[in-house]
Motif scaffolding. Structure first.
Motif, PDB file in Angstrom:
ATOM      1  N   HIS A 134       0.815  -1.216   0.000  1.00  0.00           N
ATOM      2  CA  HIS A 134       0.000   0.000   0.000  1.00  0.00           C
ATOM      3  C   HIS A 134       0.848   1.264   0.000  1.00  0.00           C
ATOM      4  N   GLY A 135       2.050   1.151  -0.576  1.00  0.00           N
ATOM      5  CA  GLY A 135       2.894   2.315  -0.803  1.00  0.00           C
ATOM      6  C   GLY A 135       3.675   2.791   0.397  1.00  0.00           C
ATOM      7  N   LEU A 136       3.733   1.999   1.456  1.00  0.00           N
ATOM      8  CA  LEU A 136       4.472   2.418   2.642  1.00  0.00           C
ATOM      9  C   LEU A 136       5.952   2.056   2.506  1.00  0.00           C
ATOM     10  N   PRO A 137       6.833   2.827   3.119  1.00  0.00           N
ATOM     11  CA  PRO A 137       8.271   2.521   3.065  1.00  0.00           C
ATOM     12  C   PRO A 137       8.553   1.142   3.643  1.00  0.00           C
ATOM     13  N   TYR A 138       9.505   0.437   3.044  1.00  0.00           N
ATOM     14  CA  TYR A 138       9.846  -0.902   3.537  1.00  0.00           C
ATOM     15  C   TYR A 138      11.297  -1.226   3.212  1.00  0.00           C
ATOM     16  N   SER A 139      11.813  -2.188   3.937  1.00  0.00           N
ATOM     17  CA  SER A 139      13.134  -2.738   3.648  1.00  0.00           C
ATOM     18  C   SER A 139      12.949  -4.212   3.335  1.00  0.00           C
ATOM     19  N   VAL A 140      14.006  -4.831   2.806  1.00  0.00           N
ATOM     20  CA  VAL A 140      13.950  -6.251   2.460  1.00  0.00           C
ATOM     21  C   VAL A 140      14.832  -7.033   3.425  1.00  0.00           C
ATOM     22  N   LYS A 141      14.258  -8.035   4.046  1.00  0.00           N
ATOM     23  CA  LYS A 141      14.974  -8.850   5.023  1.00  0.00           C
ATOM     24  C   LYS A 141      15.828  -9.908   4.330  1.00  0.00           C
ATOM     25  N   ASN A 142      16.587 -10.638   5.113  1.00  0.00           N
ATOM     26  CA  ASN A 142      17.472 -11.668   4.569  1.00  0.00           C
ATOM     27  C   ASN A 142      16.721 -12.752   3.795  1.00  0.00           C
ATOM     28  N   ASN A 143      15.471 -13.029   4.207  1.00  0.00           N
ATOM     29  CA  ASN A 143      14.701 -14.073   3.524  1.00  0.00           C
ATOM     30  C   ASN A 143      13.990 -13.565   2.274  1.00  0.00           C
ATOM     31  N   GLY A 144      14.203 -12.285   1.933  1.00  0.00           N
ATOM     32  CA  GLY A 144      13.584 -11.728   0.731  1.00  0.00           C
ATOM     33  C   GLY A 144      12.247 -11.075   0.971  1.00  0.00           C
ATOM     34  N   GLY A 145      11.714 -11.231   2.185  1.00  0.00           N
ATOM     35  CA  GLY A 145      10.422 -10.625   2.491  1.00  0.00           C
ATOM     36  C   GLY A 145      10.556  -9.169   2.871  1.00  0.00           C
ATOM     37  N   THR A 146       9.463  -8.436   2.750  1.00  0.00           N
ATOM     38  CA  THR A 146       9.472  -7.012   3.075  1.00  0.00           C
ATOM     39  C   THR A 146       9.148  -6.785   4.545  1.00  0.00           C
ATOM     40  N   LYS A 147       9.579  -5.629   5.039  1.00  0.00           N
ATOM     41  CA  LYS A 147       9.257  -5.248   6.402  1.00  0.00           C
ATOM     42  C   LYS A 147       8.997  -3.749   6.466  1.00  0.00           C
ATOM     43  N   THR A 148       7.794  -3.401   6.930  1.00  0.00           N
ATOM     44  CA  THR A 148       7.421  -2.003   7.150  1.00  0.00           C
ATOM     45  C   THR A 148       7.401  -1.745   8.652  1.00  0.00           C
ATOM     46  N   GLU A 149       7.827  -0.560   9.049  1.00  0.00           N
ATOM     47  CA  GLU A 149       7.839  -0.234  10.474  1.00  0.00           C
ATOM     48  C   GLU A 149       6.433  -0.334  11.046  1.00  0.00           C
ATOM     49  N   LYS A 150       6.336  -0.949  12.207  1.00  0.00           N
ATOM     50  CA  LYS A 150       5.039  -1.154  12.853  1.00  0.00           C
ATOM     51  C   LYS A 150       4.773  -0.043  13.856  1.00  0.00           C
ATOM     52  N   ASN A 151       3.856   0.861  13.510  1.00  0.00           N
ATOM     53  CA  ASN A 151       3.425   1.893  14.441  1.00  0.00           C
ATOM     54  C   ASN A 151       2.026   2.352  14.054  1.00  0.00           C
ATOM     55  N   ASP A 152       1.483   3.277  14.839  1.00  0.00           N
ATOM     56  CA  ASP A 152       0.106   3.716  14.594  1.00  0.00           C
ATOM     57  C   ASP A 152      -0.054   4.386  13.233  1.00  0.00           C
ATOM     58  N   ASP A 153       0.932   5.204  12.840  1.00  0.00           N
ATOM     59  CA  ASP A 153       0.836   5.933  11.575  1.00  0.00           C
ATOM     60  C   ASP A 153       0.810   4.996  10.372  1.00  0.00           C
ATOM     61  N   THR A 154       1.684   3.988  10.363  1.00  0.00           N
ATOM     62  CA  THR A 154       1.707   3.068   9.225  1.00  0.00           C
ATOM     63  C   THR A 154       0.434   2.236   9.179  1.00  0.00           C
ATOM     64  N   ALA A 155      -0.081   1.853  10.349  1.00  0.00           N
ATOM     65  CA  ALA A 155      -1.334   1.087  10.383  1.00  0.00           C
ATOM     66  C   ALA A 155      -2.480   1.916   9.817  1.00  0.00           C
ATOM     67  N   LEU A 156      -2.562   3.173  10.217  1.00  0.00           N
ATOM     68  CA  LEU A 156      -3.630   4.048   9.731  1.00  0.00           C
ATOM     69  C   LEU A 156      -3.501   4.323   8.239  1.00  0.00           C
ATOM     70  N   ALA A 157      -2.272   4.451   7.750  1.00  0.00           N
ATOM     71  CA  ALA A 157      -2.055   4.687   6.321  1.00  0.00           C
ATOM     72  C   ALA A 157      -2.501   3.483   5.505  1.00  0.00           C
TER      73      ALA A 157
END
Length: 277
Positions: A134-157
């Motif tokens: 959904h267009g939120l910033p993310y990084s890629v972990k060692n297993n190839g999966g994405t990770k977005t920071e978990k906080n109230d703002d990202t959840a609401l977005a």
């Protein structure tokens, strides 16, 4: 002496009447001014009367450890709603607790379709793995999966993005009686899907409760299955342990803490076989 006393009484009565007339006159003048200004005087009186009325805590028994205002620094704990008995709340599973009501929940109410709820707690739980869709910033972990920071703002977005999906002209609703999620498995249930036919992103809702469950990006095989059978998930390789939250196609990974500090390099999504979401 008696005559003097009578005169004194008359003066007091006249003074009381004069004060009453003054109050009435002022009230009439204020009312006329309100009318001429287009202001409802009675509405003002009603609002003043509400100042002493009891108020209801909008957090519905959810007690924040810090401020309940959304923000990257706020962290909310999922506590028992005030209207729910301790024993009932204690008997809920983790999945059920994530569906407890919250004042940030969003309602999707589109004419001709079931009424749905995007729960804040469930969204906050899902945003680390699915926020990238959904267009939120993310990084890629060692297993190839994405990770977005978990906080109230990202959840609401993410919640806002899912709500917006329901009103897009390219959105396809799957809410027929035969629509299922992970059909044919012990985890299956009747579902409602909102599917973006351009991005291939889908939002999954439990039809019985109307609650948001998850969001994914479908590959070609999954899209074909959904449109042909009205089922998504639970097929061959679904529970194989493969990474399901690969970088979304068409969105460039954004460098963040894991990439800059920990040395995890973003993966070029064009080189990824996004076959299992």
């Amino acid at each position: 002496k008696k005559k003097k006393k009578k005169k004194k009484k008359k003066k007091l009565r006249a003074g009381n009447l004069s004060g009453t007339l003054t109050v009435v006159t002022v009230g009439v003048v204020v009312y006329i001014m309100c009318q001429l200004s287009g202001i409802d005087a009675f509405l003002i009186l009603r609002e003043l009367g509400r100042l002493n009325a009891p108020t209801v805590d909008p957090r519905f028994g959810l007690n924040p450890t810090t401020s309940s205002r959304p923000g990257s620094g706020s962290t909310l704990q999922l506590n028992r709603p005030t209207a729910m008995p301790h024993q009932e709340f204690g008997g809920l599973t983790k999945e059920e607790r994530r569906q407890v009501l919250h004042h940030h929940d969003k309602i999707i109410d589109v004419e001709g379709h079931p009424r749905l709820r995007i729960g804040f707690w469930q969204s906050r739980y899902k945003v680390p793995d699915h926020g990238a869709l959904h267009g939120l910033p993310y990084s890629v972990k060692n297993n190839g999966g994405t990770k977005t920071e978990k906080n109230d703002d990202t959840a609401l977005a993410m919640m806002q993005s899912i709500e917006d999906m329901s009103y897009r002209t390219n959105a396809i609703w799957f809410d027929q009686d035969d629509v299922t999620y992970q059909g044919g498995t012990d985890r299956g249930f009747t579902a409602v899907y909102i599917f973006d036919n351009d991005t291939k992103i889908i939002a999954v809702f439990n039809k019985q409760t109307g609650n948001f469950v998850t969001t994914c990006q479908l590959n070609g095989r999954e899209e074909a299955e959904l449109k042909a059978t009205h089922n998504f998930g639970g097929g061959e390789g679904w529970f194989s342990g493969k990474v399901n939250n690969l970088p979304p196609k068409g969105i460039t990974p954004i460098n963040s803490f894991e990439n800059d500090v920990m040395g995890i390099t973003p993966v070029d999504d064009s080189q990824i076989d996004n076959s299992n979401n």
